[in-house]
Design a protein around this motif. Structure first.
Motif, PDB file in Angstrom:
ATOM      1  N   LEU A  12      97.868 -74.448  28.246  1.00 43.15           N
ATOM      2  CA  LEU A  12      97.257 -73.368  27.472  1.00 43.15           C
ATOM      3  C   LEU A  12      98.056 -73.117  26.203  1.00 43.15           C
ATOM      4  O   LEU A  12      99.274 -72.948  26.252  1.00 43.15           O
ATOM      5  N   ILE A  13      97.356 -73.094  25.077  1.00 37.71           N
ATOM      6  CA  ILE A  13      97.921 -72.706  23.790  1.00 37.71           C
ATOM      7  C   ILE A  13      97.318 -71.346  23.448  1.00 37.71           C
ATOM      8  O   ILE A  13      96.120 -71.124  23.655  1.00 37.71           O
ATOM      9  N   VAL A  14      98.114 -70.433  22.929  1.00 37.52           N
ATOM     10  CA  VAL A  14      97.607 -69.092  22.642  1.00 37.52           C
ATOM     11  C   VAL A  14      97.688 -68.813  21.150  1.00 37.52           C
ATOM     12  O   VAL A  14      98.723 -69.024  20.517  1.00 37.52           O
ATOM     13  N   GLY A  41     103.500 -68.415  29.933  1.00 39.09           N
ATOM     14  CA  GLY A  41     103.217 -69.822  30.195  1.00 39.09           C
ATOM     15  C   GLY A  41     102.587 -70.592  29.057  1.00 39.09           C
ATOM     16  O   GLY A  41     102.269 -71.780  29.223  1.00 39.09           O
ATOM     17  N   ALA A  42     102.370 -69.985  27.906  1.00 40.62           N
ATOM     18  CA  ALA A  42     101.792 -70.702  26.769  1.00 40.62           C
ATOM     19  C   ALA A  42     102.710 -71.853  26.363  1.00 40.62           C
ATOM     20  O   ALA A  42     103.916 -71.683  26.230  1.00 40.62           O
ATOM     21  N   SER A  43     102.110 -73.015  26.148  1.00 38.21           N
ATOM     22  CA  SER A  43     102.887 -74.195  25.772  1.00 38.21           C
ATOM     23  C   SER A  43     103.140 -74.272  24.275  1.00 38.21           C
ATOM     24  O   SER A  43     104.025 -75.010  23.815  1.00 38.21           O
ATOM     25  N   VAL A  62     108.669 -72.539  21.903  1.00 39.49           N
ATOM     26  CA  VAL A  62     107.572 -73.510  21.965  1.00 39.49           C
ATOM     27  C   VAL A  62     107.100 -73.839  20.550  1.00 39.49           C
ATOM     28  O   VAL A  62     107.400 -73.105  19.603  1.00 39.49           O
ATOM     29  N   PRO A  63     106.357 -74.935  20.375  1.00 40.45           N
ATOM     30  CA  PRO A  63     105.871 -75.286  19.040  1.00 40.45           C
ATOM     31  C   PRO A  63     104.953 -74.220  18.453  1.00 40.45           C
ATOM     32  O   PRO A  63     104.175 -73.578  19.164  1.00 40.45           O
ATOM     33  N   VAL A  64     105.048 -74.050  17.141  1.00 40.74           N
ATOM     34  CA  VAL A  64     104.203 -73.109  16.413  1.00 40.74           C
ATOM     35  C   VAL A  64     103.186 -73.900  15.591  1.00 40.74           C
ATOM     36  O   VAL A  64     103.565 -74.740  14.757  1.00 40.74           O
TER      37      VAL A  64
END
Length: 227
Positions: A12-14, A41-43, A62-64
């Protein structure tokens, strides 16, 4: 596949954004929201605007995925090469931009924009596409992530009630092997997010349903009122 992309598989990406004039439209607030969804839990997180990108980048590990919305009609998601380079300079790990074939404000085509970005930067690019044709072109150009972000928001496809699962299924069967197909747009429930994965999405982006309390409140208010 770029090293930043593979860890996003089946995750999941948010998207952490607020609209102009809203109480949460503050880079510090968006950075806090981003940190909270990372804890959940956002990747990866998607951030809008140069200051938001910088502050979110400082708040998460995490990556932006960075965008810059300029305007509200036509091509307005990171619409020009200048916008793209500014997003990169702001600290985005992944650059996202309008990946449709519509005219762009600076006169460059999408293909020309990607070519000029690649000449200056070797990071991952995400194309926000609106149709099979635009998604296939993005893949042909070697774009790293191909999102359905704009499906239903241009004249190319009707607006679906929920994510465009038909488009996802078609793209899952037609994109080249190794393409990272990202479901984005109108994913409002966990069941819909799961359906996107079942339709062939590499990863799923959820924004409004997680990070936009004004919209969520309106949904519940309408349900309670029976309207």
């Amino acid at each position: 596949m770029h090293p930043l992309i593979q860890p996003l598989a089946s995750t999941l990406i948010v998207s952490c954004q607020a609209y102009p004039g809203e109480p949460m439209r503050d880079p510090r607030t968006m950075a806090q929201v981003a940190a909270a969804v990372e804890e959940g839990g956002a990747s990866a997180v998607r951030a809008q605007g140069l200051e938001d990108i910088a502050q979110v980048k400082a708040a998460v590990s995490v990556p932006v995925i960075g965008i810059w919305k300029d305007g509200d009609a036509g091509v307005f998601i990171t619409p020009t090469l200048e916008h793209c380079l500014a997003v990169i300079d702001a600290g985005a790990d992944i650059l996202a931009l309008d990946g449709t074939q519509r005219p762009r404000p600076d006169g460059l085509s999408f293909a020309q924009t990607v070519e000029k970005i690649r000449a200056r930067w070797d990071g991952p690019i995400m194309a926000d596409t609106d149709s099979v044709a635009s998604a296939l072109l993005a893949a042909e150009l070697g774009v790293d992530l191909i999102g359905t972000t704009l499906a239903g928001y241009t004249a190319k496809r009707p607006t679906t009630d929920g994510p465009d699962l038909e488009l996802l299924r078609e793209l899952a069967g037609s994109l080249p092997e190794g393409s990272a197909l990202i479901a984005e747009g109108r994913v409002h429930t966990p069941a819909q997010a799961a359906a996107c994965r079942e339709a062939g999405a590499f990863a799923v982006v959820v924004g409004t349903a997680i990070t936009h309390p004004t919209s969520i409140t309106r949904w519940f208010d309408a349900a309670v009122r029976g309207v």
